[in-house]
Design an enzyme around this catalytic site. Structure first.
Site, PDB file in Angstrom:
ATOM      1  N   GLN A   4      31.916  29.956  -8.378  1.00 22.41           N
ATOM      2  CA  GLN A   4      33.106  30.372  -7.650  1.00 22.41           C
ATOM      3  C   GLN A   4      33.087  31.869  -7.333  1.00 22.41           C
ATOM      4  O   GLN A   4      32.324  32.647  -7.904  1.00 22.41           O
ATOM      5  CB  GLN A   4      34.360  30.045  -8.457  1.00 22.41           C
ATOM      6  CG  GLN A   4      34.673  28.562  -8.542  1.00 22.41           C
ATOM      7  CD  GLN A   4      35.998  28.311  -9.215  1.00 22.41           C
ATOM      8  OE1 GLN A   4      36.056  28.009 -10.391  1.00 22.41           O
ATOM      9  NE2 GLN A   4      37.080  28.421  -8.455  1.00 22.41           N
ATOM     10  N   HIS A   5      33.967  32.243  -6.398  1.00 21.48           N
ATOM     11  CA  HIS A   5      34.352  33.624  -6.120  1.00 21.48           C
ATOM     12  C   HIS A   5      33.339  34.460  -5.344  1.00 21.48           C
ATOM     13  O   HIS A   5      33.706  35.469  -4.753  1.00 21.48           O
ATOM     14  CB  HIS A   5      34.675  34.400  -7.410  1.00 21.48           C
ATOM     15  CG  HIS A   5      35.622  33.734  -8.344  1.00 21.48           C
ATOM     16  ND1 HIS A   5      36.881  33.347  -7.961  1.00 21.48           N
ATOM     17  CD2 HIS A   5      35.497  33.400  -9.648  1.00 21.48           C
ATOM     18  CE1 HIS A   5      37.493  32.804  -8.997  1.00 21.48           C
ATOM     19  NE2 HIS A   5      36.677  32.819 -10.035  1.00 21.48           N
ATOM     20  N   ASP A  11      32.439  25.182  -9.243  1.00 19.40           N
ATOM     21  CA  ASP A  11      31.677  24.578 -10.332  1.00 19.40           C
ATOM     22  C   ASP A  11      32.554  23.939 -11.402  1.00 19.40           C
ATOM     23  O   ASP A  11      32.254  22.852 -11.903  1.00 19.40           O
ATOM     24  CB  ASP A  11      30.700  25.584 -10.945  1.00 19.40           C
ATOM     25  CG  ASP A  11      31.335  26.911 -11.315  1.00 19.40           C
ATOM     26  OD1 ASP A  11      32.562  27.087 -11.161  1.00 19.40           O
ATOM     27  OD2 ASP A  11      30.589  27.812 -11.752  1.00 19.40           O
TER      28      ASP A  11
END
Length: 472
Positions: free
Chosen positions: A71-72, A230
């Site tokens: 992520q991110h 994830d």
């Protein structure tokens, strides 16, 4: 029987699993490593994906593919669809000041945190994409000026798999969009004002799809799922349900549960993410998880199996030796400049077994703090499902129930993020209101009497350590 493929493009590697869409039976799999570092050229992910697909026997016979990813991470594209600069990953903390600035600009004191919690369900920390965009605007203005679109790692890989070069074809899902800091799980809408507040202007962002909505197709016709972050994919992969809290011990540590209502924690401890089924995924993340075990094993010059043996040879609580495991700064609590520390070192506790035990307990106590935070937000904790590389440690499995105070269920070692992506792909391929029911076999359950003294001593050491003026 139709086959489906799931991809896990994680921080460390790319994994591909090919499974039977109806039963979930594993047919074949492959993997390839990713480069180290907290910023990576996305082309390395694409190369690893191609290698992992080849190792898994290709995708010519699959009906659908879905990509889950870390992520991110900030992937910036120019008007031609070219990557502007290496992607900043979730664990790159250079945007810590940008995160603090964005919160402070929204209001003094608690008002800024409340603003962000209400707006997007989470208070920005250095991990979030919105903070990385602010960092880019302030520190690399020439690169910021080139940005025409911003997406996430799994979005970019899905787009590349589709064969499109049109920025309008970028797609994402609710779970990954909810980690950007400019999309609201509660409303299901982007907050372009927050993206502009970070970068200074509007840019294209991916279209957010529903849980079983196609993101396009491979050139050969196989459907592309919307993908997932994830953690959401891992929840789907282990079949987490009401009352289950998933604790994942990988590069980072995560504690999350599936919920029917969005979370909005103004303290910033709980991130109010979305899940991969149309529900919500309140989540607590720590930066330091399995690497704590790696570091302890390195200091003691032993392997991870021997580290586990040493830890189990020491008594619960390690006779008062406590390891505060903030080895790479920390996200929960939000102390990006913090360091680790050992408390209670005496002649009696100066043994390899005591240090090994303290390392395992310290890592688990940091995750148990996350469990408490979820419960404070209304989560029901019936049992913990323990996954990730760290769950392979016999000491972690046996000590976890003492620390968490509830039964601990450990599925057999597997690629649950990739499995969750494959399950999403099967949902797309088969249709239906819910994803197909896949149940991992060989699950083990661990129960033990809680030992509250472990967490009590850890809390005392943690507070003393965080009170030091040298911490971030």
């Amino acid at each position: 029987m139709p086959l489906v493929a799931g991809v896990d493009s994680s921080t460390q590697s790319c994994k591909v699993v090919v499974r039977d869409a109806e039963t979930g039976d594993l047919v074949r799999q492959g993997r390839a490593p990713h480069p180290d570092g907290t910023e990576v050229d996305p082309s390395a992910w694409w190369s690893a994906l191609q290698t992992a697909i080849d190792a898994a026997g290709g995708l010519d016979d699959v009906a659908a593919v879905s990509v889950a990813g870390q992520q991110h991470g900030m992937v910036c594209l120019d008007a031609a669809g070219e990557v502007v600069r290496p992607a900043l990953l979730w664990n790159d903390t250079r945007s810590a000041q940008a995160a603090a600035d964005l919160v402070e600009e929204a209001g003094a004191g608690t008002a800024g945190r409340q603003f962000w919690a209400d707006a997007v369900g989470s208070v920005p920390v250095a991990s979030f994409t919105v903070t990385k965009l602010r960092w880019l605007a302030r520190h690399e203005p020439a690169n910021a000026d080139r940005v025409a679109a911003v997406c996430l790692p799994h979005d970019w890989l899905t787009w590349r798999l589709s064969g499109s070069s049109d920025l309008a074809a970028l797609r994402t899902d609710r779970s990954d969009a909810s980690g950007t800091g400019y999309w609201s799980p509660a409303t299901g809408e982007y907050r372009p004002d927050l993206l502009e507040r970070a970068l200074g202007r509007a840019v294209r962002v991916p279209t957010v799809l529903g849980a079983a909505e196609a993101a396009g197709a491979l050139p050969d016709g196989a459907l592309l799922g919307p993908g997932a972050g994830d953690n959401a994919a891992a929840g789907l992969g282990v079949g987490a349900g009401p009352g289950d809290v998933v604790v994942s011990i990988g590069t980072s540590g995560t504690v999350f549960s599936v919920a029917d209502a969005p979370a909005a924690d103004p303290t910033g401890i709980v991130a109010g993410f979305a899940d991969a089924t149309g529900r919500f995924l309140p989540l607590v993340c720590t930066l330091n998880a399995a690497r704590v075990l790696d570091a302890a094993a390195g200091m003691l010059r032993v392997g991870l199996d021997e580290l586990a043996e040493l830890a189990l040879a020491a008594p619960p609580g390690a006779d008062g030796l406590v390891l505060v495991p903030y080895l790479e700064g920390e996200r929960t609590p939000n102390r990006p400049l913090a360091t680790g520390a050992v408390h209670g070192l005496t002649l009696r506790t100066s043994t390899p077994a005591h240090l090994a035990r303290a390392a395992v307990e310290g890592m688990l106590c940091a995750l148990a703090d996350g469990l408490d935070a979820l419960a404070a937000q209304g989560a029901t904790v019936r049992r913990v499902i323990l996954v990730g590389g760290g769950a392979r440690s016999a000491a972690v499995r046996r000590i976890a129930a003492q620390v968490f105070g509830c039964p601990v269920v450990v599925p057999p070692p597997g690629e649950y993020v990739a499995d969750g992506a494959a399950r999403q792909a099967a949902w797309l391929a088969l249709g239906g209101a819910e994803p197909p029911s896949w149940s991992p076999s060989g699950t083990e359950e661990y129960a033990a009497e809680p030992v509250p003294a472990i967490r009590e001593r850890y809390a005392e050491a943690r507070e003393r350590h965080l009170d030091r003026p040298t911490t971030g």
